[in-house]
Design a protein around this motif. Structure first.
Motif, PDB file in Angstrom:
ATOM      1  N   PRO A 254       0.806  -1.215   0.000  1.00  0.00           N
ATOM      2  CA  PRO A 254       0.000   0.000   0.000  1.00  0.00           C
ATOM      3  C   PRO A 254       0.845   1.273   0.000  1.00  0.00           C
ATOM      4  N   PHE A 255       0.604   2.130  -0.982  1.00  0.00           N
ATOM      5  CA  PHE A 255       1.299   3.410  -1.114  1.00  0.00           C
ATOM      6  C   PHE A 255       2.821   3.254  -1.172  1.00  0.00           C
ATOM      7  N   GLU A 256       3.261   2.058  -1.548  1.00  0.00           N
ATOM      8  CA  GLU A 256       4.696   1.750  -1.652  1.00  0.00           C
ATOM      9  C   GLU A 256       5.427   1.975  -0.330  1.00  0.00           C
ATOM     10  N   THR A 257       4.737   1.826   0.768  1.00  0.00           N
ATOM     11  CA  THR A 257       5.371   2.012   2.078  1.00  0.00           C
ATOM     12  C   THR A 257       5.975   0.728   2.615  1.00  0.00           C
ATOM     13  N   ARG A 258       5.491  -0.427   2.143  1.00  0.00           N
ATOM     14  CA  ARG A 258       5.958  -1.715   2.643  1.00  0.00           C
ATOM     15  C   ARG A 258       5.637  -2.776   1.603  1.00  0.00           C
ATOM     16  N   GLY A 259       6.208  -3.982   1.799  1.00  0.00           N
ATOM     17  CA  GLY A 259       5.912  -5.078   0.887  1.00  0.00           C
ATOM     18  C   GLY A 259       7.123  -5.520   0.092  1.00  0.00           C
ATOM     19  N   LYS A 260       6.919  -6.510  -0.755  1.00  0.00           N
ATOM     20  CA  LYS A 260       7.996  -7.073  -1.557  1.00  0.00           C
ATOM     21  C   LYS A 260       8.491  -6.072  -2.601  1.00  0.00           C
ATOM     22  N   PRO A 261       9.769  -6.150  -2.986  1.00  0.00           N
ATOM     23  CA  PRO A 261      10.309  -5.189  -3.948  1.00  0.00           C
ATOM     24  C   PRO A 261       9.725  -5.381  -5.349  1.00  0.00           C
ATOM     25  N   GLY A 262       9.547  -4.281  -6.032  1.00  0.00           N
ATOM     26  CA  GLY A 262       9.121  -4.274  -7.418  1.00  0.00           C
ATOM     27  C   GLY A 262       9.482  -2.937  -8.033  1.00  0.00           C
ATOM     28  N   PHE A 263       9.090  -2.725  -9.291  1.00  0.00           N
ATOM     29  CA  PHE A 263       9.380  -1.450  -9.935  1.00  0.00           C
ATOM     30  C   PHE A 263       8.506  -0.361  -9.311  1.00  0.00           C
ATOM     31  N   ALA A 264       9.139   0.701  -8.847  1.00  0.00           N
ATOM     32  CA  ALA A 264       8.443   1.757  -8.112  1.00  0.00           C
ATOM     33  C   ALA A 264       7.950   2.839  -9.063  1.00  0.00           C
TER      34      ALA A 264
END
Length: 294
Positions: A254-264
C-alpha cells in the motif's frame, strides 16, 4: 499495483561492494546480507568506531574506511586512497529533516550530504566500478522541487521536509542522467535507484525525548513502519537483480510504504531530462567534480 520482483541473493564470492553509511540502519542490513553471501564489503562511514562495531557483527569479509559526505575534502581523500576496481557502489548514506545547518563546504546539509557528496564520490570512483551503482532515494522525492535559484536555502524560510524532498528528487534525477551518460559512453556499468518505503531506521526522529514532534514521529514509526530488514530488500533487489539501467525499485504494498520489492512509481518531476541535465551541470560547478572519461 506493480508486481513484485522475484529475486534471490546469488553467491557473491569474488565481488567487492562499497556501501556508504553502512554502520547503521538500511546500510548495515544491506552490508550484512551481502557479506553473508560472500562479497567483500567496504563500509564507508563517518564514524569509524560505529563502523567497526557494525563490521564485527557481520559474517565474511569486511573493512571499514572513513568517509564524510558532508565534506568534499573527505570525499576526495577517500577516492584518492581507493584505487582498486570494485563491482558495486551503493550510495546509501543520508540524513533526514534536521534543523538547518551547513556542510563543511557551505551547502544545505541534506542537499550537500544526500546528493552532492554522492555525486562527487560516484564520479571520482566511476572508472573503477565494474557493474552497478545503486542510489537510495525516497518516496519523499514527490514532495521535492529543484529550486535552482536557492538550492542552499539562503533566501527563504527553511523547511526541513521540503529540503529533504529536494535532495531525494536530486537522487533520482542524478541516477537518470548518470545512466544516460553511461549509455552514451558505451559503459557496461548501470545506474539504478531504490527506496525502502517507510522503514523504521535511525533516520526518523532525533534524540530529543522532549520535543512533541519527535515523540509523535517515534510512535507513528513503531506502529506503521516496516522493519529495517524489510526496508533493505528493495536496495538488495536493486543491487543484485537482473534490471535495466535507470530502474527504480521499491516496496509494492500500500502506497509503496511496505511489501515485496518491485518497480516503483516516480513523480513526473523526477523524469524531466532537462532538469536532470541542468542539475548535473550545477552539481559539477558546486563540487568541482565532472563525469570522467570511460
Amino acid at each position: 499495483m506493480t508486481s513484485p520482483i522475484d529475486f534471490g541473493i546469488p553467491d557473491l564470492t569474488g565481488r567487492t561492494v562499497l556501501i556508504t553509511g553502512a554502520n547503521g540502519g538500511l546500510g548495515r542490513v544491506t552490508a550484512r546480507v551481502l557479506a553473508g553471501r560472500g562479497a567483500h564489503v567496504i563500509l564507508a562511514v563517518r564514524n569509524r568506531a560505529k563502523g567497526e562495531a557494525a563490521a564485527k557483527t557481520m559474517p565474511g569479509s569486511t573493512e571499514v574506511r572513513d568517509l564524510d559526505l558532508a565534506d568534499l575534502s573527505s570525499v576526495h581523500d577517500f577516492a584518492a586512497d581507493f584505487t582498486d576496481p570494485f563491482d558495486l557502489l551503493i550510495n546509501n548514506a543520508g540524513i533526514m529533516i534536521p534543523p538547518l545547518y551547513r556542510t563543511a563546504d557551505g551547502f544545505e546539509s541534506q542537499f550537500g550530504t544526500n546528493h552532492l557528496g554522492h555525486f562527487a564520490l560516484t564520479n571520482l570512483l566511476l572508472p573503477q566500478v565494474r557493474e552497478r551503482i545503486v542510489t537510495v532515494a525516497s518516496i519523499a522525492h514527490r514532495f521535492g522541487t529543484i529550486e535552482f535559484d536557492d538550492l542552499q536555502w539562503t533566501g527563504r524560510s527553511y523547511r526541513p521536509m521540503a529540503a529533504y524532498g529536494q535532495s531525494k528528487l536530486a537522487n533520482l534525477l542524478f541516477t537518470a542522467e548518470l545512466q544516460r551518460r553511461l549509455e552514451e559512453s558505451s559503459s557496461p556499468v548501470t545506474a539504478v535507484a531504490a527506496h525502502p518505503g517507510y522503514a523504521a531506521t535511525n533516520l526518523f526522529g532525533s534524540d530529543d525525548e522532549h520535543r512533541l514532534s519527535d515523540r509523535i514521529n517515534r510512535t507513528f514509526t513503531r506502529v506503521f513502519a516496516q522493519r529495517e530488514q524489510d526496508g533493505a530488500r528493495p536496495i538488495l533487489c536493486a543491487a543484485v537483480a537482473d534490471l535495466p539501467g535507470g530502474s527504480y525499485i521499491g516496496p509494492t504494498g500500500p502506497f509503496e510504504t511496505r511489501g515485496k520489492p518491485g518497480f516503483a512509481s516516480r513523480s513526473t518531476k523526477s523524469t524531466d531530462t532537462e532538469v536532470a541535465r541542468r542539475l548535473w551541470a550545477v552539481s559539477e560547478e558546486l563540487t568541482g567534480v565532472t563525469f570522467p572519461e570511460l
